[in-house]
Design a protein around this motif. Structure first.
Motif, mmCIF file in Angstrom:
data_model
loop_
_atom_site.group_PDB
_atom_site.id
_atom_site.type_symbol
_atom_site.label_atom_id
_atom_site.label_comp_id
_atom_site.label_asym_id
_atom_site.label_seq_id
_atom_site.Cartn_x
_atom_site.Cartn_y
_atom_site.Cartn_z
ATOM 1 N N SER A 86 0.897 -1.214 0.132
ATOM 2 C CA SER A 86 0.055 -0.007 -0.012
ATOM 3 C C SER A 86 1.010 1.140 0.046
ATOM 4 C CB SER A 86 -0.978 0.052 1.217
ATOM 5 O OG SER A 86 -1.772 -0.971 1.321
ATOM 6 N N ILE A 87 1.886 1.408 0.834
ATOM 7 C CA ILE A 87 2.621 2.516 0.764
ATOM 8 C C ILE A 87 3.511 2.484 -0.517
ATOM 9 C CG2 ILE A 87 4.831 3.403 2.034
ATOM 10 C CD1 ILE A 87 3.732 2.096 4.584
ATOM 11 N N ALA A 88 3.967 1.562 -0.979
ATOM 12 C CA ALA A 88 4.483 1.528 -2.215
ATOM 13 C C ALA A 88 3.702 2.102 -3.376
ATOM 14 C CB ALA A 88 5.153 0.150 -2.626
ATOM 15 N N LEU A 89 2.549 1.772 -3.510
ATOM 16 C CA LEU A 89 1.535 2.301 -4.349
ATOM 17 C C LEU A 89 1.327 3.854 -4.174
ATOM 18 C CD1 LEU A 89 -1.334 -0.463 -4.530
ATOM 19 C CD2 LEU A 89 0.336 0.305 -6.568
ATOM 20 N N ILE A 90 1.081 4.400 -3.005
ATOM 21 C CA ILE A 90 1.262 5.522 -2.924
ATOM 22 C C ILE A 90 2.352 6.379 -3.327
ATOM 23 C CG2 ILE A 90 0.753 7.418 -1.090
ATOM 24 C CD1 ILE A 90 -0.983 5.413 0.424
ATOM 25 N N SER A 91 3.578 5.894 -2.705
ATOM 26 C CA SER A 91 4.650 6.447 -3.023
ATOM 27 C C SER A 91 5.170 6.764 -4.574
ATOM 28 C CB SER A 91 5.945 5.698 -2.395
ATOM 29 O OG SER A 91 5.924 5.899 -1.168
ATOM 30 N N PHE A 121 14.654 9.421 -8.107
ATOM 31 C CA PHE A 121 13.581 8.839 -8.852
ATOM 32 C C PHE A 121 13.901 7.388 -8.993
ATOM 33 C CE2 PHE A 121 12.238 7.180 -13.173
ATOM 34 C CZ PHE A 121 10.760 7.167 -12.912
ATOM 35 N N ILE A 122 15.374 6.977 -9.177
ATOM 36 C CA ILE A 122 15.710 5.414 -9.281
ATOM 37 C C ILE A 122 15.684 4.687 -8.130
ATOM 38 C CG2 ILE A 122 17.922 4.185 -9.442
ATOM 39 C CD1 ILE A 122 18.997 6.528 -11.370
ATOM 40 N N LEU A 123 15.745 5.546 -6.812
ATOM 41 C CA LEU A 123 15.611 4.764 -5.588
ATOM 42 C C LEU A 123 14.023 4.618 -5.344
ATOM 43 C CD1 LEU A 123 17.988 6.930 -3.044
ATOM 44 C CD2 LEU A 123 18.171 4.505 -4.047
ATOM 45 N N GLU A 124 13.244 5.423 -5.664
ATOM 46 C CA GLU A 124 11.786 5.383 -5.537
ATOM 47 C C GLU A 124 11.356 4.116 -6.641
ATOM 48 O OE1 GLU A 124 9.517 6.319 -3.944
ATOM 49 O OE2 GLU A 124 9.976 8.325 -3.254
ATOM 50 N N MET A 125 11.861 3.818 -7.629
ATOM 51 C CA MET A 125 11.661 2.740 -8.422
ATOM 52 C C MET A 125 12.111 1.615 -8.170
ATOM 53 S SD MET A 125 9.654 4.156 -11.056
ATOM 54 C CE MET A 125 9.208 5.268 -9.781
ATOM 55 N N ILE A 126 13.273 1.522 -7.287
ATOM 56 C CA ILE A 126 13.875 0.337 -6.775
ATOM 57 C C ILE A 126 12.741 -0.292 -5.527
ATOM 58 C CG2 ILE A 126 15.879 -0.743 -5.383
ATOM 59 C CD1 ILE A 126 17.590 1.066 -7.178
ATOM 60 N N ASN A 127 12.544 0.861 -4.761
ATOM 61 C CA ASN A 127 11.628 0.582 -3.745
ATOM 62 C C ASN A 127 10.236 0.500 -3.880
ATOM 63 O OD1 ASN A 127 13.985 0.537 -1.584
ATOM 64 N ND2 ASN A 127 14.054 2.719 -1.849
ATOM 65 N N THR A 128 9.801 0.688 -4.814
ATOM 66 C CA THR A 128 8.102 0.513 -5.173
ATOM 67 C C THR A 128 7.550 -0.426 -6.155
ATOM 68 O OG1 THR A 128 8.217 2.369 -6.675
ATOM 69 C CG2 THR A 128 7.801 2.971 -4.269
ATOM 70 N N VAL A 129 8.599 -0.512 -7.146
ATOM 71 C CA VAL A 129 8.134 -1.308 -8.470
ATOM 72 C C VAL A 129 8.076 -2.820 -8.090
ATOM 73 C CG1 VAL A 129 8.702 -2.067 -10.584
ATOM 74 C CG2 VAL A 129 8.796 0.484 -10.269
ATOM 75 N N PRO A 130 9.290 -3.052 -7.114
ATOM 76 C CA PRO A 130 8.961 -4.589 -6.848
ATOM 77 C C PRO A 130 7.887 -4.993 -6.220
ATOM 78 C CG PRO A 130 11.199 -3.829 -6.705
ATOM 79 C CD PRO A 130 10.474 -2.550 -7.110
ATOM 80 N N PHE A 131 7.198 -4.356 -5.318
ATOM 81 C CA PHE A 131 6.108 -4.348 -4.291
ATOM 82 C C PHE A 131 5.098 -4.562 -5.200
ATOM 83 C CE2 PHE A 131 8.614 -2.965 -0.814
ATOM 84 C CZ PHE A 131 8.470 -4.301 0.106
ATOM 85 N N ILE A 132 4.982 -3.767 -6.333
ATOM 86 C CA ILE A 132 3.741 -3.654 -7.300
ATOM 87 C C ILE A 132 3.689 -5.100 -7.863
ATOM 88 C CG2 ILE A 132 2.758 -2.493 -9.120
ATOM 89 C CD1 ILE A 132 3.779 0.258 -8.080
ATOM 90 N N ILE A 133 4.943 -5.425 -8.423
ATOM 91 C CA ILE A 133 5.164 -6.490 -9.233
ATOM 92 C C ILE A 133 4.518 -7.857 -8.377
ATOM 93 C CG2 ILE A 133 6.479 -8.245 -10.465
ATOM 94 C CD1 ILE A 133 8.197 -5.841 -11.410
#
Length: 1173
Positions: free
Chosen positions: A114-119, A144-156
């Motif tokens: 949930s936090i990853a989606l919001i971020s 932006f790169i750090l955000e993608m590393i920490n959010t995209v895997p959770f969404i996957i």
């Protein structure tokens, strides 16, 4: 009826009027979002705060996941078969499954997703709003790169469940939290309009960087060591702290190469990032030290402070201000905020680091013209603002303009803050007339130098009065004159309401002179002026017609103010039993023995006049003495003024005497002077003063001394045939301040026979408006020339001059090396001392510390002793360490920076500037007296003491004495006794030399001058005879001791001195130049070959008698308000405040004028040029 929509997208509403609403921004969806998320500080601050909270929450969830994770239960993908953690523990190969897979509980996974989606959504939205045409710039940003590393895997993992146990480096969100915090602080500062936050930001960034490095290293090593030594989170934190602190115990170490590689990477990052952060912090710290930061608003509201605004801060100016400001007990808790546009000087920085000042003085680098800097100094909360001009600027007018702008800026920003302004040139004074207190430097300087010519050492008198001192200077000195001079220097001007005063309360309803005399007699205080309750004007010595009222404010000179004094009373009966009686029984006499000042350890031991024997110097009508001759009498001071007072006759008698002397003049062509106000003032704001004027303005051509014109053919001072000695003023330009030199010397209260011709020796030709201002004054001339040119000095009549005033030149006030600005002036004055030894030279210097070079004599141990005394007094905290320098004590040298304390003291004593201007003659208040001087002659020594003189002056002429200028002979020791003693034998015993004969003649007349035929006169002055005998015995002892060793050398030097002496060489040089210029040499021959009277006059002025006996000299000093029992000495000059002759003329009518004229008609036609007793 339908209307079309306007192109600016404004809505119009038709009713009684038209209402138009304009959109500031473009009314698009993207612009609205950008306004909400980025541009608007308050909404952007809320969003960044929310983002910062999310990042901290993700880091916290990561720690929770680590604590809940148990590898021993098995690891693997979600819903897959778990492998045991210990199965591969003994293997030498790294099991990467321990690194890639973790045990993540389902609820924890749901929260993190949930936090990853919001971020992710927020990041994409901000990227869209920040897009400006270059998409790669947005993509390759680290945040932006750090955000993608920490959010995209959770969404996957939402769409692919087996990956829900995949390790994701969520701890890297700490860097995003740091970035969000920086942006949040920036938005916060923008929202509250705080500008001085760079230091806070940098410290915050440094702390966050350290925390992020430690947190990243802790989490990274703990996770990688799952495949190694399975370190706990705390042990990993311990390892990081030990490693980053460079301690390195070695008890905890990473075992596998991935964790070791991470440590290497973290150390490299720390070595790059931390030095950059520290460098920025140090730079900001240095800049903060230069600029000074801010004065705390909380401190400004709870503590009192004053602001000092200067162009450049020098150590001398700073110490003068701090010493004078903090000399007052009630100012000890004040803070001083210095606002200066330049960087702090090294010496100033060193002084401000002393604990005595570091806690009370705050230096801010900034400009008074900027509201931001004034806000930093909390000017609106200040108790006062001192604005000082930079006197060392080459262009003093430009310095004044800067001061004016600063004063305007401060008045605009803080209209209720009291302003204390120092201005240099008088023509600029009216621009700052709104200030509470203004001191014009050139006005005070020229008026003081002018009074020095008629009242010796006025500059020393005023300087001592405006400095704060406890009177402790010189009290440990073995020399009597230093102890007495230092003691009297502690006198200052104080004020008190008469109804509240023990000093003056008993004199209510009595005359001013009665109160002044009896207050001095009983308490040792000198009452100099009053101020009526209904009138704001201060009156110095208003005269005997002024009746004291309880509501009057009394101004008096004393060692300390009455509020700091404790009165000790003794029984009067004890005094009566001993047979002592007072000389005058006034009402309510208090048998006061002494006054003990509680400020410091000052104790004023005052002489009680009622405890004196009847045959001593009691203040009573004297009876016949033993010889049967009648001594002169001293009348008692009347409680109320007699109707036949002489005060209103003074001015009229002066007029009558002027008329009578006109008829007695040898020639009929002498112009008659009139009294009036000068028609032309060179600048706006000059105080009108009644002066002696010419009936008609003199043509400009007649003002030139060295060139004749069609009106007269005089080309030198000798041709004019002046009756009085000249006063020569050497200045660079004829500035408007020079007008204030002329006015006090031409004031109406000076007798016409006392007027000295004034010659202005100017480097540059005066301007037309200045000549227009001075052409109405009698005997005022000018010529172009400099003091370093002997021809100019001779042409302006220096051999006929009594006083030469050397004014500091503006072009030399600044020098590359500090304190070198006075070099040329000092050398030129030293040359003139050699060429014209009988001339009284008054010199103005830029730096007071250079006064030690005036009349410099090598190998002079007495000057060395004075230097040591000065250093000792400075170490003891004295504000007047330079006061014992002989040129300053004698009033022969002056620096305007000495009067800076006048402005500082006005913060506590708001009347000091007014009283100083009245004493200097710059202001003339109706009914207020003026400063003058009288000389104690042989006929006045019967008065004996200063207290009896006080009574004599108060009862006869209603004059108030305030001090004594004393000159006495002194034997100066030398550092090389053999050579100098030998020279002393030459200068005293070589009778063949004409020059030394004159000097010997001078010492012989020390006890015989002014004594006509009475052989018993010598016995009447045992003190003078005793000094002469001691001096003679000392010389005889020296001669006997060294006669055998130096007899041959003395005989050789006698021959050489006989052939040619230094004085003769200088005399020949001057006479040759005079012959070359066509000037008569008879005048200089009289000066070169000093007569006994010339040498005596030289002694009275405190100057060198002869350069060949430098070790024998006189010294002069000022005694302010000495004790009543101080004995008078021959040639003492007494400072007086004489009452205004015009004060009561209008109320007396014409009958008094006629009676005064009749008295004068029957009396001596000679004009009284000084007070006769």
């Amino acid at each position: 009826m339908p209307t079309s929509k306007p192109s600016q997208q404004a809505r119009q509403k038709m009713c009684t009027g038209v209402q138009v609403e304009f959109y500031v921004n473009e009314n698009t969806f993207k612009e609205r979002l950008k306004l909400f998320f980025i541009k608007n500080q308050r909404s952007s601050l809320r969003i960044r705060l929310f983002n910062f909270s999310l990042k901290l929450l993700t880091c916290l969830l990561y720690i929770v996941r680590v604590l809940l994770d148990n590898p021993e239960e098995g690891i693997g993908c979600w819903e897959c078969e778990k492998q045991n953690y210990t199965a591969f523990n003994q293997s030498t190969n790294i099991n990467w499954s321990h690194i890639f897979w973790v045990d993540r509980k389902t609820p924890l996974w749901a929260v993190q997703v949930s936090i990853a989606l919001i971020s992710f959504l927020e990041t994409m939205l901000l990227t869209y709003l920040s897009y400006k045409g270059n998409i790669w710039e947005q993509i390759f940003r680290i945040s932006f790169i750090l955000e993608m590393i920490n959010t995209v895997p959770f969404i996957i993992t939402i769409f692919w469940p087996p990956l829900r146990n995949l390790f994701i480096p969520v701890f890297l969100n700490c860097w995003l939290a740091k970035y969000a915090l920086e942006n949040m602080i920036n938005d916060l500062h923008r929202a509250i309009q705080r500008t001085q936050s760079a230091m806070f930001n940098q410290v915050l960034i440094l702390i966050c960087t350290l925390l992020c490095l430690v947190f990243t290293g802790t989490c990274g090593i703990q996770h990688l060591e799952r495949a190694g030594e399975k370190l706990s989170l705390f042990k990993s934190f311990y390892f990081c702290i030990v490693t980053f602190s460079t301690v390195g115990y070695g008890d905890v170490t990473p075992k596998i190469w991935p964790s070791q590689l991470l440590v290497v990477i973290m150390i490299c990052v720390a070595l790059v990032v931390l030095p950059l952060q520290f460098e920025e912090l140090v730079y900001l710290w240095m800049e903060r030290q230069k600029s000074g930061g801010n004065y705390s608003r909380h401190r400004a509201q709870t503590e009192k402070h004053v602001v000092l605004c200067v162009s450049s801060l020098k150590i001398d100016l700073l110490m003068d201000f701090l010493n004078e400001f903090y000399a007052h007990p009630r100012l000890q808790d004040y803070y001083v905020v210095i606002l200066c546009p330049t960087e702090m000087d090294i010496q100033v920085r060193r002084v401000l680091q002393i604990p005595l000042w570091s806690q009370r003085v705050i230096y801010l680098q900034g400009s008074a013209l900027k509201d931001q800097d004034l806000m930093r100094a909390k000017m609106d909360n200040g108790e006062a603002c001192f604005i000082l001009s930079s006197r060392n600027e080459v262009d003093r007018t430009a310095a004044d303009h800067q001061t004016i702008l600063r004063a305007w800026a401060v008045k605009d920003f803080a209209p209720n803050c009291p302003l204390y302004v120092q201005i240099l040139k008088p023509e600029n004074k009216f621009h700052v007339k709104f200030a509470d207190h203004v001191v014009c430097e050139e006005e005070c300087k020229y008026a003081m130098l002018a009074l020095n010519c008629v009242c010796p050492a006025t500059s020393t008198l005023i300087t001592l009065l405006v400095h704060t001192s406890r009177g402790q200077e010189g009290q440990e000195s073995p020399e009597q004159w230093q102890r007495m001079y230092g003691r009297c220097s502690g006198n200052e001007v104080y004020h008190i309401r008469m109804g509240d005063s023990k000093f003056f309360m008993e004199y209510e309803g009595k005359s001013f002179t009665y109160a002044a005399f009896h207050a001095h007699k009983k308490y040792g205080v000198c009452l100099i002026g009053i101020r009526r309750e209904e009138n704001k004007s201060i009156l110095l010595n208003p005269g005997p017609r002024h009746i004291m009222a309880a509501s009057d404010t009394c101004f008096y000179i004393n060692i300390t103010k009455e509020e700091n004094s404790a009165f000790i009373f003794k029984q009067e009966e004890k005094q009566k039993k001993k047979g002592f009686a007072g000389s005058y029984d006034g009402p309510s006499r208090l048998p006061v023995h002494s006054i003990i000042a509680s400020m410091g350890t000052v104790a004023m031991d005052l002489q009680n006049t009622e405890c004196r024997p009847a045959n001593s110097s009691k203040l009573a009508l004297p009876a016949e003495n033993g010889s049967g001759t009648r001594r002169p009498s001293i009348a008692p001071v009347l409680e109320l003024a007699d109707t036949s007072s002489l005060l209103p006759c003074d001015l009229l008698s002066d007029q009558s005497e002027d008329e009578m002397t006109q008829s007695d003049e040898e020639g009929s062509a002498v112009l008659e002077y009139v009294k009036g106000y000068p028609p032309n003032s060179p600048y706006i704001g000059s105080s009108p003063t009644l002066c002696h004027l010419l009936p008609e303005k003199a043509p400009f051509c007649c003002l030139r001394l060295d060139k004749g014109c069609k009106h007269n053919s005089f080309e030198d001072a000798k041709a004019y045939g002046f009756k009085n000695k000249l006063i020569i003023v050497s200045a660079e330009t004829a500035g408007n301040g020079l007008y204030n030199f002329i006015v006090p010397l031409r004031a109406y209260y000076r007798s016409r026979k006392e007027l000295n011709p004034i010659v202005l020796l100017l480097d540059n030709k005066p301007e037309h408006h200045f000549l227009e201002a001075i052409c109405c004054f009698p005997m005022v001339y000018y010529m172009e020339g400099t003091i370093d040119n002997l021809d100019s000095l001779l042409q302006c009549g220096i051999i006929y001059a009594d006083n030469l005033v050397v004014v500091d030149k503006e072009s030399t006030m600044s020098a590359e090396e500090d304190y070198m600005a006075d070099a040329k002036t000092i050398v030129n004055v030293q040359t003139m001392f050699r060429l014209f030894p009988s001339l009284s030279i008054i010199t103005e210097l830029t730096h007071p510390s250079n006064m030690r070079f005036m009349q410099f004599r090598a190998k002079d141990s007495y000057s060395l002793a004075l230097s040591k005394l000065e250093k000792r007094e400075r170490e003891n905290g004295s504000n007047l360490a330079f006061m014992f320098r002989l040129p300053f004590a004698a009033g022969r040298v002056f620096s305007i920076s000495m009067l800076d304390t006048l402005l500082y003291q006005s913060f506590v004593k708001d009347y000091m500037i007014t009283i100083t201007r009245l004493l200097l003659g710059l202001d003339t208040t109706p009914g207020s007296g003026y400063l003058c001087a009288m000389k104690i002659t042989e006929d006045d020594l019967w008065i004996r003491t200063y207290g009896r003189l006080f009574q004599k002056l108060c009862s006869s002429s209603a004059e108030i004495p305030i001090g004594i200028y004393r000159t006495e002979s002194h034997m100066f020791a030398t550092s090389e006794p053999h050579d100098i003693r030998a020279q002393s034998q030459i200068s005293i015993n070589v009778e063949d030399c004409e020059d030394t004969k004159d000097v010997k003649e001078h010492w012989g007349i020390k006890t015989s001058h002014h004594r006509n035929s009475c052989s018993s006169d010598q016995s009447e002055h045992p003190l003078l005879r005793r000094k002469s005998m001691q001096w003679a015995r000392r010389l005889s002892r020296k001669g006997n001791k060294h006669s055998s060793k130096t007899a041959e050398w003395i005989s050789q030097q006698r021959l050489s001195l006989y052939r040619r002496s230094e004085r003769q060489e200088l005399s020949e040089l001057v006479k040759n130049r005079m012959k070359h210029l066509g000037l008569p040499t008879t005048g200089y021959e009289d000066v070169a070959n000093l007569t006994a009277s010339d040498v005596m006059n030289r002694v009275n002025l405190g100057y060198l008698q002869d350069e060949m006996n430098d070790h024998q000299n006189t010294l002069s000093y000022v005694l302010i308000n000495p004790p009543p029992d101080t004995r008078l000495e021959l040639n003492d000059i007494v400072y007086l405040i004489r009452s205004d002759p015009l004060a009561h003329v209008a109320n007396d009518g014409h009958s008094r004028k006629s009676s005064c004229s009749n008295k004068l008609g029957s009396g001596n036609p000679e004009t009284r040029d000084e007070t006769q007793l």
